[in-house]
Scaffold this active site. Structure first.
Site, short mmCIF file in Angstrom:
data_model
loop_
_atom_site.label_atom_id
_atom_site.label_comp_id
_atom_site.label_asym_id
_atom_site.label_seq_id
_atom_site.Cartn_x
_atom_site.Cartn_y
_atom_site.Cartn_z
N GLY A 61 -2.81 3.33 8.11
CA GLY A 61 -2.32 2.12 7.45
C GLY A 61 -3.29 0.97 7.60
N GLY A 72 -22.74 -0.55 13.40
CA GLY A 72 -22.56 -1.95 13.80
C GLY A 72 -22.74 -2.91 12.65
N GLY A 121 -3.46 -5.29 1.08
CA GLY A 121 -4.10 -6.40 0.36
C GLY A 121 -5.15 -6.99 1.28
N ALA A 172 -4.11 -10.44 2.89
CA ALA A 172 -3.02 -10.37 3.86
C ALA A 172 -3.46 -9.59 5.10
CB ALA A 172 -1.79 -9.75 3.23
N ASN A 173 -4.24 -8.54 4.91
CA ASN A 173 -4.75 -7.79 6.07
C ASN A 173 -5.59 -8.70 6.97
OD1 ASN A 173 -3.63 -5.55 4.80
ND2 ASN A 173 -5.60 -4.71 4.12
N LEU A 208 -22.21 -2.25 8.95
CA LEU A 208 -22.89 -0.96 8.73
C LEU A 208 -22.07 0.19 9.28
CD1 LEU A 208 -26.36 -2.26 10.04
CD2 LEU A 208 -25.66 -2.11 7.64
N ASP A 244 0.85 -1.20 0.00
CA ASP A 244 0.00 0.00 0.00
C ASP A 244 0.88 1.25 0.00
OD1 ASP A 244 -2.17 -1.67 0.15
OD2 ASP A 244 -2.80 -1.05 2.16
N GLY A 247 -12.51 -3.08 7.43
CA GLY A 247 -13.36 -4.24 7.10
C GLY A 247 -12.56 -5.53 7.13
N ASP A 248 -11.32 -5.47 6.70
CA ASP A 248 -10.46 -6.67 6.73
C ASP A 248 -10.18 -7.08 8.19
OD1 ASP A 248 -10.32 -6.43 3.97
OD2 ASP A 248 -8.53 -5.16 4.08
#
Ligand code: RIB
Length: 310
Positions: free
Chosen positions: A290, A219, A38, A41-42, A215, A12, A245-246
């Site tokens: 990051g 939540g 990625g 990987a995250n 969301l 990144d 999200g990852d």
């Protein structure tokens, strides 16, 4: 119980900007950060830092300095990288802008992530130990399908349908292979073509046994076998939402792994507990810049959950 992530790995390159430029516009950044990234990987880093689960990452990097550095960083986290291939293509790169409200825009140059549509023999042997398979869609769909078909019986398949565009064309093939589908609200709308989230949720829930829709600060919604739970988020002062999200998905997978349960014994309470832990990890991740750099450790997540009496 081992969690195996099949997915993307990127270098990144993150520019901090006041606001994300529109078409044809140039803006000046206040800083530049390089971070491991990625979605795959995250998620591996998040699952590993979540606790005791053995975590393996299956993916591909190039024969270049970025590939070496990304591999070394995963190893430092204690992730098994024996399924991380080196291929004759540049390591994936993500060009990311993060604005003053912590939102981002991302352009991914897949490179090595797009090099293969089937697992190698080495990668198959890594997958053989999986009790949880976690996938996303920044790699070729045939590779995701190969992993889903190859996983041992009674191994969970959790799919994060991000980005959503590839899912739309392959939904009929992918949906029967999924135990839990994880999407955010934008992906849910995009995949179903609905304008209304409730319509989208109903449509998705009719096609998969278990569904989690995140969301953001509201939540997440968890649906399983006709049961439904609304899981609250944790408040956070966000500086960078990249990879949040990852982080949610990795922590979610690790929590399911820690339960020792198999997919046939899934219920909404199990998924809601995993979503609550995922929300805590994501709330911490957004307070730091990051992607992999921002993923919290298990004690940090436990402290937040204790503080919130979760
Ligand atoms: O989900 C965030 C990730 O998307 C970034 O780390 C970037 O590499 C892209 O894959």
């Amino acid at each position: 119980m081992s969690v195996v992530i099949v997915g993307s790995i990127n270098q990144d390159v993150v520019a901090q900007v006041e606001r994300i430029p529109g078409p044809g516009e140039t803006v000046l950044a206040s800083s530049l950060l390089r971070s491991g990234g990625g979605k795959g990987a995250n998620q591996a880093v998040a699952a590993r830092r979540a606790g005791d689960a053995a975590v393996a990452f299956i993916g591909a990097v190039g024969m270049d300095a970025d590939g070496d550095a990304l591999r070394a960083a995963l190893m430092t986290d204690g992730i098994d990288v024996s399924g991380l291939s080196r291929v004759d293509a540049p390591t994936g790169t993500a060009l990311i802008s993060v604005d003053a409200t912590a939102e981002n825009s991302i352009v991914v140059v897949p490179g090595a992530n797009a090099a293969s549509e089937t697992l190698t023999a080495e990668q198959r042997s890594v997958l053989a130990s999986a009790r949880i398979l976690l996938t996303q869609l920044e790699i070729p769909i045939p590779l995701v399908e190969d992993a889903a078909r190859t996983r041992p019986s009674r191994t969970w398949h959790l799919m994060n349908a991000a980005p959503s565009a590839p899912f739309i064309t392959a939904a009929d093939t992918l949906l029967p292979m999924i135990d839990v589908l994880l999407v955010n609200e934008h992906e849910a709308l995009d995949i179903t073509g609905a304008d209304d989230l409730e319509v989208a949720v109903t449509a998705l829930a009719s096609r998969v046994r278990s569904l989690v829709v995140t969301l953001g600060r509201h939540g997440s919604l968890v649906l399983c076998d006709g049961d439904r739970a609304q899981v609250p988020a944790f408040p956070a002062d966000a500086v960078d939402t990249t990879g949040a999200g990852d982080t949610f998905c990795g922590m979610f997978a690790a929590t399911i792994a820690a339960s020792g349960r198999t997919p046939d014994s899934v219920d909404v309470a199990l998924l809601a507990g995993a979503a609550r832990a995922g929300a805590a990890a994501a709330a911490l991740a957004v307070t730091r810049p990051g992607a992999q750099d921002a993923v919290p450790t298990a004690p940090e997540v436990a402290a937040l959950m204790k503080e919130a009496n979760a």
